[in-house]
Design an enzyme around this catalytic site. Structure first.
Site, PDB file in Angstrom:
ATOM      1  N   ASP A   1     -10.046   3.137   2.537  1.00 31.09           N
ATOM      2  CA  ASP A   1     -10.172   2.422   3.819  1.00 31.09           C
ATOM      3  C   ASP A   1     -10.890   3.264   4.887  1.00 31.09           C
ATOM      4  O   ASP A   1     -11.846   2.807   5.518  1.00 31.09           O
ATOM      5  CB  ASP A   1      -8.790   2.018   4.356  1.00 31.09           C
ATOM      6  CG  ASP A   1      -8.244   0.781   3.658  1.00 31.09           C
ATOM      7  OD1 ASP A   1      -9.048  -0.058   3.204  1.00 31.09           O
ATOM      8  OD2 ASP A   1      -7.008   0.653   3.576  1.00 31.09           O
TER       9      ASP A   1
ATOM     10  N   LYS B   1       0.800  -1.241   0.000  1.00 22.76           N
ATOM     11  CA  LYS B   1       0.000   0.000   0.000  1.00 22.76           C
ATOM     12  C   LYS B   1       0.832   1.291   0.000  1.00 22.76           C
ATOM     13  O   LYS B   1       0.374   2.323  -0.485  1.00 22.76           O
ATOM     14  CB  LYS B   1      -0.921   0.023   1.231  1.00 22.76           C
ATOM     15  CG  LYS B   1      -2.110  -0.905   1.133  1.00 22.76           C
ATOM     16  CD  LYS B   1      -3.007  -0.729   2.347  1.00 22.76           C
ATOM     17  CE  LYS B   1      -4.201  -1.642   2.277  1.00 22.76           C
ATOM     18  NZ  LYS B   1      -5.159  -1.387   3.357  1.00 22.76           N
TER      19      LYS B   1
END
Ligand code: NAP
Length: 269
Positions: free
Chosen positions: A107, A71
């Site tokens: 997220d 990420k």
């Protein structure tokens, strides 16, 4: 599922990816919405990350999700990074468009969106966040944007909690040495991995829990913390909801359609 000459490809890049529920969620949406798209898992080693991203772009993929451990590293290979992803310092969604590579992070907004969906209003609430790692950071940035009143952060490494608190603006952000009370807390979030294994210790003193609190554990199952909270009359939510809502926001980035959440939930539960 039918694959045609026009099938559009999206997927997930990570290591490992064999456990991921994202293909189930997205492929059930494509089938429900009668879309000629497919979502595939791609297990990618760190040294192959750049080739994987450029390769997907060259192959005409629409986009992909990015998961552990890529990420942060993946940000090097993007041509544009969305403001929120920059603030979080990580990307979980990529869009390939007209030769450019755009990065987003859904997220934290997936977390706040799941609360909105459950009817919980974040404005002016007091939130206690356990953990100050990657997921906690995304959640903290999105909570800040929802106008909460106070964010208390506890991590077993105090420096991490201090660094996270220091990067939050417009919200009273404090770090704790210990969780001593939950009296004025409206929302307790477990963003530590504590609870992933059944014999893990609880991430906080459960005798402090009370019926007016919502306990949200972002681990993908009903953890011991959630079971204890439920016994004490508190409302509970688990990490499946965050997973579903971050997926919904990624789906919208690729397709322009905000998908039916119930279809996603049914597919993975
Ligand atoms: P991470 O980067 O390792 O962060 C976890 C943080 O919690 C670390 O700073 C860790 O400290 C700290 N910590 C561990 N035990 C603690 C305790 N008992 N009390 C206070 N702090 C503690 O992990 P992450 O990527 O943020 O992921 C955290 C959890 O969220 C994982 O279980 C993951 O599966 C879950 N997750 C769920 C979603 C979802 O969509 N539902 C999305 C992302 C992540 P140390 O480093 O010192 O151990």
């Amino acid at each position: 599922m039918k694959i045609t000459g026009k099938t559009k490809v999206v997927g997930i890049i990570g290591l490992p990816v064999s456990h991921t529920l994202s293909p189930l969620m997205h492929n059930s949406l494509f089938s429900f919405l009668d879309m000629d798209w497919v979502y595939l898992p791609f297990e990618v080693r760190q040294e192959a990350l750049q080739k994987a991203i450029f390769g997907l772009s060259a192959l005409g993929s629409i986009g992909c999700n990015v998961t552990i451990p890529h990420k942060i590293e993946v940000m090097k290979y993007l041509t544009h990074i969305d403001e929120k992803a920059k603030r979080i310092g990580a990307v979980n969604t990529i869009l390939f468009k007209e030769g450019e590579i755009f990065g987003f992070n859904t997220d934290g907004d997936g977390f706040t969106s799941s609360l909105k969906d459950a009817g919980f209003i974040l404005k002016d609430k007091n939130v206690l966040l356990l953990g100050a790692g990657g997921a906690a950071r995304a959640i903290a940035i999105s909570l800040q944007d929802m106008g909460i009143k106070r964010l208390s952060i506890f991590d077993k490494e105090r420096q991490k909690a201090e660094d996270l608190a220091g990067s939050i603006d417009n919200v009273d952000a404090i770090c704790l040495d210990k969780v001593e009370t939950l009296k004025d807390i409206d929302l307790l979030v477990n963003a530590t991995p504590c609870g992933m294994k059944d014999n893990d210790p609880l991430p906080c003193d459960i005798s402090l829990l009370h019926p007016e609190i919502l306990v949200y554990d972002i681990i993908y199952k009903k953890t011991s913390l959630l079971k204890e909270a439920e016994k004490r009359g508190a409302k509970i939510m688990d990490g499946m909801e965050m997973l579903i809502h971050q997926g919904a926001l990624s789906f919208e980035i690729w397709t322009g359609i905000y998908p039916p959440i119930d279809v996603m939930r049914k597919a993975i539960l």
